[in-house]
Design a protein around this motif. Structure first.
Motif, short mmCIF file in Angstrom:
data_model
loop_
_atom_site.label_atom_id
_atom_site.label_comp_id
_atom_site.label_asym_id
_atom_site.label_seq_id
_atom_site.Cartn_x
_atom_site.Cartn_y
_atom_site.Cartn_z
N GLY A 72 -44.27 -15.90 -42.12
CA GLY A 72 -42.91 -15.97 -42.02
C GLY A 72 -41.99 -14.92 -41.49
O GLY A 72 -40.59 -14.71 -41.68
N CYS A 73 -42.48 -14.13 -40.26
CA CYS A 73 -41.90 -13.29 -40.24
C CYS A 73 -41.35 -13.39 -38.06
O CYS A 73 -42.08 -14.45 -38.08
CB CYS A 73 -42.77 -11.78 -39.61
SG CYS A 73 -43.68 -12.37 -38.21
N ALA A 74 -40.00 -13.20 -38.09
CA ALA A 74 -39.51 -14.11 -37.01
C ALA A 74 -40.50 -13.76 -35.20
O ALA A 74 -41.07 -14.76 -34.87
CB ALA A 74 -38.68 -13.38 -36.39
N THR A 75 -41.57 -12.98 -35.65
CA THR A 75 -42.48 -12.30 -34.22
C THR A 75 -43.49 -13.17 -34.29
O THR A 75 -44.32 -13.86 -33.63
CB THR A 75 -43.20 -11.08 -34.45
OG1 THR A 75 -42.12 -10.61 -34.85
CG2 THR A 75 -44.17 -10.73 -33.50
N GLY A 76 -43.93 -13.62 -35.83
CA GLY A 76 -45.16 -15.02 -35.76
C GLY A 76 -45.07 -15.83 -35.91
O GLY A 76 -45.50 -17.00 -34.71
N ILE A 77 -43.79 -16.24 -35.82
CA ILE A 77 -43.21 -17.83 -35.10
C ILE A 77 -42.97 -17.46 -34.24
O ILE A 77 -43.37 -18.63 -33.35
CB ILE A 77 -41.50 -18.24 -36.21
CG1 ILE A 77 -41.90 -17.81 -37.78
CG2 ILE A 77 -40.85 -19.82 -36.26
CD1 ILE A 77 -40.83 -18.32 -38.11
N ILE A 78 -42.28 -16.65 -33.34
CA ILE A 78 -42.13 -16.36 -31.49
C ILE A 78 -43.76 -17.03 -31.42
O ILE A 78 -43.98 -17.88 -30.66
CB ILE A 78 -41.04 -15.59 -31.28
CG1 ILE A 78 -40.17 -15.71 -31.44
CG2 ILE A 78 -41.87 -15.83 -29.49
CD1 ILE A 78 -39.33 -13.99 -31.49
N ASN A 79 -44.22 -16.04 -32.03
CA ASN A 79 -46.18 -16.01 -30.65
C ASN A 79 -46.74 -17.62 -31.38
O ASN A 79 -47.56 -18.40 -30.16
CB ASN A 79 -46.77 -15.79 -31.91
CG ASN A 79 -46.87 -13.94 -31.86
OD1 ASN A 79 -45.91 -13.96 -29.94
ND2 ASN A 79 -46.91 -13.00 -32.08
N GLU A 80 -46.24 -18.16 -32.53
CA GLU A 80 -46.24 -20.17 -33.15
C GLU A 80 -46.20 -20.22 -31.93
O GLU A 80 -46.88 -21.44 -31.32
CB GLU A 80 -46.65 -20.04 -34.45
CG GLU A 80 -46.95 -20.71 -35.61
CD GLU A 80 -46.68 -20.84 -36.59
OE1 GLU A 80 -45.74 -21.75 -36.77
OE2 GLU A 80 -47.34 -20.01 -37.27
N TRP A 81 -44.74 -20.34 -31.80
CA TRP A 81 -44.19 -21.34 -31.23
C TRP A 81 -44.59 -20.89 -29.19
O TRP A 81 -44.59 -22.24 -28.77
CB TRP A 81 -42.53 -20.72 -30.28
CG TRP A 81 -41.21 -21.56 -31.94
CD1 TRP A 81 -42.06 -22.34 -32.83
CD2 TRP A 81 -40.66 -21.12 -32.50
NE1 TRP A 81 -41.65 -22.77 -33.65
CE2 TRP A 81 -40.31 -22.12 -33.52
CE3 TRP A 81 -39.67 -20.58 -31.58
CZ2 TRP A 81 -38.46 -22.14 -33.99
CZ3 TRP A 81 -38.38 -20.41 -32.32
CH2 TRP A 81 -37.99 -21.41 -33.73
#
Lengths: 96, 313
Positions: A72-81
């Motif tokens: 749920g953190c921005a960095t994690g979601i960016i990496n996921e994308w």
């Protein structure tokens, strides 16, 4: 949670009441009191309080609950994308 | 005291991986075969806390291998999970040690566990006790019943504050690269004093987003973390403008500072959603879809403005 409220109308939490056996497990594991038990069936009383941790879905013995849970953190979601688009990320920055 | 010092160091990410407790079954006091079995993670800070609150009692403590990660994060990753719990119950011979068939888990461990699967695979039924370890004594004295208060999450200023150091450590590398790049570019284009100002402003904006935004979270208006961060960044920009003598800057540079700093702060406060216990992943995704183009646009615009401001001077 007292004093804290996040965005409305975003949580992906769904409950299939037809399957519910009223065991109350979801009420037990939810840290935000999202569920209530009515007439021996669980129902979603406060969907907007849901933080999508997935505890209710994982602990439901009849698979009646679904929710999109994960990082749920921005960095994690960016990496996921980036991973989805197969672009190598910058690495670092994610919590452990 | 040494535990305390160690905890402080771990919060700054120093020797964090030395903070492992061997997994397995531990006795606190002299537990009987009827004594409850409490389950926890092998993060030393967690383990120490649980042992401290249970001091003077006779209970079993089953420590899972979460690789030094706390219960909540380990449950999210699945290491505090059904598989590990089932394995640890079997490996420790728990069924021979105790006569009952119950294991007591922290509520925040539930995202990793499927209680019905644990029962099926081990014969042990799962009870979710409390959110905070501090409530365990009351829970045990209460006939192992969870009160509504034990299920209520909190996110106090102290709880937010202790999360800040590790967030800072995580961005050090990025700070070095981007801050260094910014300094060099400004040095070449506008000289050493402007470069220093730009660097300090950047670092201040990052600190505002990482530390000030989270600590002052409930006092900053809005629900969106991106908005909260931007507002904190705007306040920082104003303070920085006053302190760094912004009145002497050219107007494009002034404008650039009020665009870039809030954008930087906004991103880092948005990133703090990963540390909270009330933001949903879907909400963060929505915020990012809306805010990233704006933040990116603000940064590009401010770079152009700064460039123009420097060249036309």
């Amino acid at each position: 949670m007292k004093g804290f409220r996040y965005l409305s109308n975003v949580a992906t939490l769904e409950l299939d009441q037809g399957r519910c056996i009223g065991c109350g497990r979801c009420l037990e594991v939810c840290p935000h009191q999202v569920f209530v038990l009515e007439a021996r069936r669980a129902c979603i009383g406060d969907r907007d309080a849901c933080m999508e941790c997935g505890a209710c879905a994982g602990n439901c013995p009849v698979d009646a609950i679904s929710v999109d849970s994960g990082v749920g953190c921005a960095t994690g979601i960016i990496n996921e994308w980036l991973r989805e688009k197969k672009i190598p990320g910058l690495g670092g920055g994610s919590c452990g | 005291m040494s535990d305390h010092l160690g905890a402080c160091k771990a919060r700054w990410g120093i020797n964090r991986m030395d903070f492992l407790v061997p997994p397995g079954l531990y006795a606190i006091g002299t537990p009987t075969p009827e004594a409850p079995v409490l389950v926890t993670a092998n993060y030393k800070m967690t383990y120490d806390l649980v042992r401290r609150v249970l001091a003077g009692r006779n209970v079993w403590l089953l420590v899972l291998e979460t690789f030094g990660i706390n219960v909540w994060c380990a449950a999210g990753k699945g290491t505090f999970g059904t598989g590990e719990l089932v394995r640890r119950v079997a490996e420790s011979g728990l069924a021979k040690v105790v006569t009952h068939r119950r294991v007591t888990l922290p509520i925040l461990g539930a995202p990793g566990i499927a209680a019905h699967e644990v029962l099926k695979q081990t014969g042990f039924s799962v009870r979710y006790a409390t959110i905070r370890a501090e409530d365990l004594p009351e829970y045990l004295d209460n006939g192992e019943r969870t009160t509504p208060a034990m299920r209520e999450l909190s996110f106090t200023m102290y709880e937010r504050l202790v999360l800040v150091p590790v967030e800072i450590v995580l961005v050090l590398k990025t700070l070095l690269v981007l801050g260094g790049g910014l300094y060099l570019a400004a040095l070449i284009l506008a000289g050493s004093s402007a470069a220093l100002t730009a660097l300090l402003g950047y670092l201040g904006a990052v600190f505002t987003g990482i530390a000030l935004g989270p600590v002052l979270l409930p006092f900053i208006p809005g629900r969106s973390f991106a908005v909260k961060g931007a507002l904190a960044g705007l306040a920082f920009s104003a303070v920085f403008y006053a302190v760094a003598g912004g009145a002497l800057w050219s107007w494009p540079v002034q404008l650039a500072s009020f665009l870039a700093f809030p954008a930087v702060s906004s991103f880092y406060t948005l990133n703090f959603t990963g540390c909270t216990t009330y933001t949903s992943r879907s909400g963060v995704k929505k915020e990012m879809r809306l805010s990233l183009p704006v933040l990116g646009g603000a940064l590009v615009a401010s770079l152009c403005l700064a460039l123009v401001g420097t060249l036309v001077k």
